[in-house]
Design an enzyme around this catalytic site. Structure first.
Site, PDB file in Angstrom:
ATOM      1  N   ASP A   1       0.844  -1.203   0.000  1.00  0.00           N
ATOM      2  CA  ASP A   1       0.000   0.000   0.000  1.00  0.00           C
ATOM      3  C   ASP A   1       0.873   1.244   0.000  1.00  0.00           C
ATOM      4  O   ASP A   1       0.387   2.351  -0.094  1.00  0.00           O
ATOM      5  CB  ASP A   1      -0.931   0.001   1.216  1.00  0.00           C
ATOM      6  CG  ASP A   1      -1.914   1.161   1.210  1.00  0.00           C
ATOM      7  OD1 ASP A   1      -2.625   1.324   0.191  1.00  0.00           O
ATOM      8  OD2 ASP A   1      -1.974   1.907   2.211  1.00  0.00           O
TER       9      ASP A   1
ATOM     10  N   HIS B   1      -5.745  -6.512  -1.635  1.00  0.00           N
ATOM     11  CA  HIS B   1      -5.482  -6.009  -0.283  1.00  0.00           C
ATOM     12  C   HIS B   1      -6.491  -4.928   0.124  1.00  0.00           C
ATOM     13  O   HIS B   1      -6.232  -4.127   1.018  1.00  0.00           O
ATOM     14  CB  HIS B   1      -4.055  -5.462  -0.217  1.00  0.00           C
ATOM     15  CG  HIS B   1      -3.516  -5.257   1.161  1.00  0.00           C
ATOM     16  ND1 HIS B   1      -3.705  -6.139   2.204  1.00  0.00           N
ATOM     17  CD2 HIS B   1      -2.760  -4.242   1.682  1.00  0.00           C
ATOM     18  CE1 HIS B   1      -3.091  -5.688   3.286  1.00  0.00           C
ATOM     19  NE2 HIS B   1      -2.525  -4.534   2.997  1.00  0.00           N
TER      20      HIS B   1
ATOM     21  N   HIS C   1      -7.234   0.523   2.304  1.00  0.00           N
ATOM     22  CA  HIS C   1      -6.528   0.087   3.517  1.00  0.00           C
ATOM     23  C   HIS C   1      -7.274   0.521   4.785  1.00  0.00           C
ATOM     24  O   HIS C   1      -6.663   0.782   5.829  1.00  0.00           O
ATOM     25  CB  HIS C   1      -5.088   0.596   3.554  1.00  0.00           C
ATOM     26  CG  HIS C   1      -4.154  -0.346   4.246  1.00  0.00           C
ATOM     27  ND1 HIS C   1      -3.923  -0.296   5.607  1.00  0.00           N
ATOM     28  CD2 HIS C   1      -3.403  -1.367   3.790  1.00  0.00           C
ATOM     29  CE1 HIS C   1      -3.053  -1.231   5.950  1.00  0.00           C
ATOM     30  NE2 HIS C   1      -2.730  -1.908   4.851  1.00  0.00           N
TER      31      HIS C   1
ATOM     32  N   HIS D   1       6.582  -6.506   3.618  1.00  0.00           N
ATOM     33  CA  HIS D   1       6.143  -5.275   2.970  1.00  0.00           C
ATOM     34  C   HIS D   1       7.323  -4.711   2.181  1.00  0.00           C
ATOM     35  O   HIS D   1       8.475  -5.101   2.427  1.00  0.00           O
ATOM     36  CB  HIS D   1       5.675  -4.244   4.014  1.00  0.00           C
ATOM     37  CG  HIS D   1       4.555  -4.720   4.877  1.00  0.00           C
ATOM     38  ND1 HIS D   1       4.776  -5.527   5.986  1.00  0.00           N
ATOM     39  CD2 HIS D   1       3.216  -4.524   4.816  1.00  0.00           C
ATOM     40  CE1 HIS D   1       3.611  -5.809   6.563  1.00  0.00           C
ATOM     41  NE2 HIS D   1       2.661  -5.216   5.869  1.00  0.00           N
TER      42      HIS D   1
END
Length: 234
Positions: free
Chosen positions: A59, A108, A112, A202
């Protein structure tokens, strides 16, 4: 009006039959698989093979994606990247480069936001918006969903299932979002590594730096790196 009477003996037999039937049914339930098994969230593979999967939630951290892709290419392994929809919209070239390199792409959520604090309808909307954004950017359809922050209240799984997705969590956490040094990431992974592991990461500087050595050591320990779908047999 005609009355019917049940003797103590026949009444006792009837009660015994009812109790026996209830016990039989209870026993049958014990041996039946739970109804939710087919739609349960996955934390790891079966462990029947010496494989593991790198699951990269994206993200932010776009500046580290090229280095991560290069490390994976050098090691000749594939990973699974879970992209947020807003990231795919903002960085379509990077999303396409992940797909073009042969890596798996998952969903995802779009913005977020917290799935636990969202309704089923809101979660489904997040998933569907992301599906559209990734298909537009990378040309692939997603069917795996990694909820933001790994939030997993029952209604999150319900929403993922209703949207036609398998929900993916993890069994090994790099905790790389805290920006630890590369060596710490390596030690965390190797210390908890197991057959079928799904390793959460990540796009961070530490992960990009750690990957070449980490992948080499995993291979030295007999592990093959595969996508999450391959690990789970989906």
């Amino acid at each position: 009006m005609q009355a019917f009477y049940i003797s103590k003996r026949s009444g006792g037999l009837a009660l015994a039959y009812v109790l026996a039937l209830l016990l039989l049914l209870a026993g049958a339930r014990i041996f039946l698989p739970p109804a939710e098994t087919a739609s349960a969230a996955y934390r790891s593979g079966s462990g029947s093979q010496q494989v593991a999967s790198l699951s990269v939630n994206v993200d932010w951290g776009n500046e580290y994606i090229p280095a991560i892709l290069e490390a994976l290419a050098q090691a000749e392994v594939k990973a699974t990247f879970f992209l947020s929809g807003r990231w795919a919209d903002e960085y379509p070239e990077l999303a396409r480069s992940i797909a073009d390199a042969g890596h798996e792409i998952g969903n995802h959520g779009y913005s977020h936001t917290s799935p636990n604090a969202s309704s089923v309808e809101q979660i489904i909307d997040e998933i569907e918006r992301t599906e559209q954004a990734i298909e537009k950017a990378a040309g692939v359809r997603t069917r795996l969903y990694a909820p933001p922050s790994g939030e997993e209240q029952p209604h999150v799984l319900e929403a993922a299932t209703e949207a036609g997705y398998q929900m993916i969590l993890w069994s090994v956490d790099t905790i790389d979002w805290q920006q630890p040094p590369a060596q710490t990431i390596i030690e965390r992974v190797l210390g908890k590594l197991h057959a079928g592991a799904i390793i959460l990461a990540h796009p961070t500087a530490g992960t990009a730096e750690a990957l070449p050595q980490l992948l080499e050591q995993m291979k030295a320990e007999g592990y093959s790196l595969v996508t999450v779908s391959e690990n789970l047999g989906l």
